[in-house]
Design a protein around this motif. Sequence first.
Motif, PDB file in Angstrom:
ATOM      1  N   ILE A 154      39.320  54.200  31.863  1.00  0.00           N
ATOM      2  CA  ILE A 154      38.417  53.566  32.810  1.00  0.00           C
ATOM      3  C   ILE A 154      37.663  54.614  33.620  1.00  0.00           C
ATOM      4  O   ILE A 154      38.044  55.792  33.672  1.00  0.00           O
ATOM      5  N   SER A 209      40.594  55.749  25.000  1.00  0.00           N
ATOM      6  CA  SER A 209      40.224  54.651  25.910  1.00  0.00           C
ATOM      7  C   SER A 209      40.597  55.042  27.329  1.00  0.00           C
ATOM      8  O   SER A 209      41.507  55.848  27.558  1.00  0.00           O
ATOM      9  N   LYS A 232      30.711  52.415  26.208  1.00  0.00           N
ATOM     10  CA  LYS A 232      31.044  52.031  27.583  1.00  0.00           C
ATOM     11  C   LYS A 232      30.736  50.558  27.797  1.00  0.00           C
ATOM     12  O   LYS A 232      29.609  50.110  27.596  1.00  0.00           O
ATOM     13  N   TYR A 234      34.605  50.745  31.368  1.00  0.00           N
ATOM     14  CA  TYR A 234      35.708  50.909  30.421  1.00  0.00           C
ATOM     15  C   TYR A 234      35.178  51.662  29.204  1.00  0.00           C
ATOM     16  O   TYR A 234      34.227  51.224  28.557  1.00  0.00           O
TER      17      TYR A 234
END
Length: 394
Positions: A209, A207, A156, A177
């Motif tokens: 957010i 990946s 992170k 992220y």
Amino acid sequence: MMNKFFISFVLAFLILSGVGFSQTTSFYSQLGIGEPDYSYSARRSGMGDLGVAIVDRDFISVLNPASWRYINLTRVEVGSKYNGLMVKDSKKSYFFSEMYFSGFTFGFPIQRDYGIAAVLGIIPYSRISYESILSGTSSSNDDYSVTYKGEGGLSKAFLGSSVTLPYDFGIGLSLDYYFGNLVYSAETEFTNTDNLSTFYETRMKASGIGGTFGLTSPDFSKLITDSDNISDFKFGFAVSFISSLNCDSGFTKKTQYILDTVYTGNTTLKVPFRIVAGFGMKFNKSYQVYLDYLYQNWSDYKSGSYGMDNLKPVNKISAGLEYRKNPSGMEFDDLMIWRTGISYETTPYYLYGEHIKQYTVSGGVSLPISRENTLDLSIQYLIRGKNSSGLIKE
């Protein structure tokens, strides 16, 4: 000075992106996205991992962004861990160990009177690193072994800020992220050369957010007692959430005559939100204590549209104690900080009708390098699982 900090951050990012936090972790980490990581720093691991309401002026807490409002000087923290894992099943025991870089944070005050501070960093969120071997005999009386391996995990990177509200409430928010690789493989080998060895590997690159919101309360110590020995009695709360992670998946099959890599396309990983609540207080100005509760419902985890029956909710209770002989002193022993902690946790893992439990005790010390700089050391001892009913004890 800022250029040096920026260069340090970039280097840390490149290092962490390359190694993917590979290290020896629980053998149960093959389930879900791996073994959750709750604390990258020696300070937190030395006092039970959590501390959502602790008043931190000398350290950066990644658990609760609202606590950043107490930062009064520029802070840079770098962490490293050594992990030794003793594994026991019903027949044998094994030992594994590894040292790895565990995280980087950088924070600075912007407006001290209003508790405005900014913090950024890169820390692990989950970790996978295991290897297990299953031996047997096939129906044709050929001896074989299957080696299962996993590596990677999620990291992170975050950037956030804090502010003090009226009546001394504090809030903080970070933009997170998440990124990482999850790699799982199985290799079968036969002692009879007439049978071909095979190798299978699944690789997922994820990946996405998320965000973390934190809250700290005013000091309620005067509402509890008139004694000056009790201070900074505060409640804290933090919640972290992740949007569905985009995941590129690939599958590799290899035999003596065939090497085939198949790109299986995009899917999503649904990671459940995590909440932490608790309180902290100081007494006699030298002691700081906390009691926290963490919850994360891994039953809600999904890979694509599929859940996992072997994952259950995490319930973690943690308590910690910190001691400074004389907080206003300048001697070496005045600046030393001692800490200890305990925790009990129902891990995410559920196998053979058993919810795997974990018990942890820890201790640590901060050794002063100067009035505002320390070398922080900690040690943890944990017990996870049991070596019966087909399970393993770690």
